[in-house]
Design a protein around this motif. Sequence first.
Motif, PDB file in Angstrom:
ATOM      1  N   ARG A 226       0.815  -0.863   0.496  1.00 44.55           N
ATOM      2  CA  ARG A 226       0.067   0.175   0.114  1.00 44.55           C
ATOM      3  C   ARG A 226       0.942   1.003   0.271  1.00 44.55           C
ATOM      4  O   ARG A 226       0.407   2.352  -0.160  1.00 44.55           O
ATOM      5  N   ASP A 305      -2.999  -5.935  -3.042  1.00 42.41           N
ATOM      6  CA  ASP A 305      -3.580  -5.400  -2.095  1.00 42.41           C
ATOM      7  C   ASP A 305      -3.714  -7.211  -0.938  1.00 42.41           C
ATOM      8  O   ASP A 305      -3.136  -8.289  -2.066  1.00 42.41           O
ATOM      9  N   THR A 328      -4.911   1.382  -2.224  1.00 38.38           N
ATOM     10  CA  THR A 328      -4.227   0.657  -2.384  1.00 38.38           C
ATOM     11  C   THR A 328      -3.214   1.129  -4.273  1.00 38.38           C
ATOM     12  O   THR A 328      -4.004   2.078  -4.721  1.00 38.38           O
TER      13      THR A 328
END
Length: 358
Positions: A226, A305, A328
């Motif tokens: 992330r 993710d 994301t």
Amino acid sequence: MQGFLKRCALLVAISLCTGTAQAAEKVIFDTDFNVLNDDGQAFIMLAQLHAQKRIELLGMTLVSGNAWVDQEQVDALKAVERMGVEKEVGVYSGAAYPLLHDYATYEAEKSLFGSGWPGAFKHPRPTSPSQLVAPPDGLATHTKVRSETAAQFIVQSVRANPHQVTILAVGPLTNVALAIRSAPDIVPLIKRIVYMGGALEIPGNTTPAAEFNWWFDPEAAKIVLRSPIEHVIFPNDVCEKVTFDKSVYQRVIAHKGAIADLYKHEFGPLFDKDPSYHSFTWDSLPALFLVNPQIVTESRDVWVDVDATFGADYGRALGYKKGAPVGTQKANVVFGVDQKQFWDGYVSLVTLPTPVNH
């Protein structure tokens, strides 16, 4: 005037050569190291590429995964000596445990969901040097683990070389997550992270849902993936299309030397027992990609993710073409490689003489 022009041309040529030399990619090898499984094979390739000045291998950072970091230290110290790069490539010990995942959680997962490869979780962490196993060719004789932790080394290297350092992350992502969380200023300074991890469109190899590296520390994987960094991912989807078989093995052992002897020790009995035996060489794919991106024949931009909620999907890699959750990041995910080109490059590197010829 003619002499002046010749001198100018010479200066341009020198400048171009210098630029080429400086263009070698700076690489940190973040690894759950072993003697000659995928991490060990990848390191042989990287050490040779470093000797050829095709990359600049800054260091090897160790993280528990395939084994506990204690055993990895033993194997990695011998590896840098075996390859003759111990003065240039430091070994930095890193995270012994995942951020949250632990042996008790693994036992619950195993009983509830089943489990394939557990890595270090197959037994408790060693408490004594007597529990560690020497490599087949003996222990390191003169090389010690560097004083900085893996996370400290990552932070220092990125700050010292802004926008130049690629992290080749082929194990659990605990070290990288710790580096990012302890020094968030490095995030925009990292050139890119090239991963072996995840299984997006196929079942996992540890649980039905999850590939081992990201399953071992899902929370760390989520933190790193992330982060707004360039991400290039080699998931199991492509790595398990590329098979190490007897034909490749025979190409390697046709060249005598320390590395061929390791291959004979590791794989010889397996092929003697079953000539059709085969395995994968996961981490070697992104290692070769660093200098030969042309091996990739299919890749897609996907928002990636990781599921970090305990349950049957714990550690699952999640890929989104659209509608990704907030936060994301987009990644370039590899799904196909030119296998002939890969194996030719692989064999050419692992069969070079050792110690490396600078």
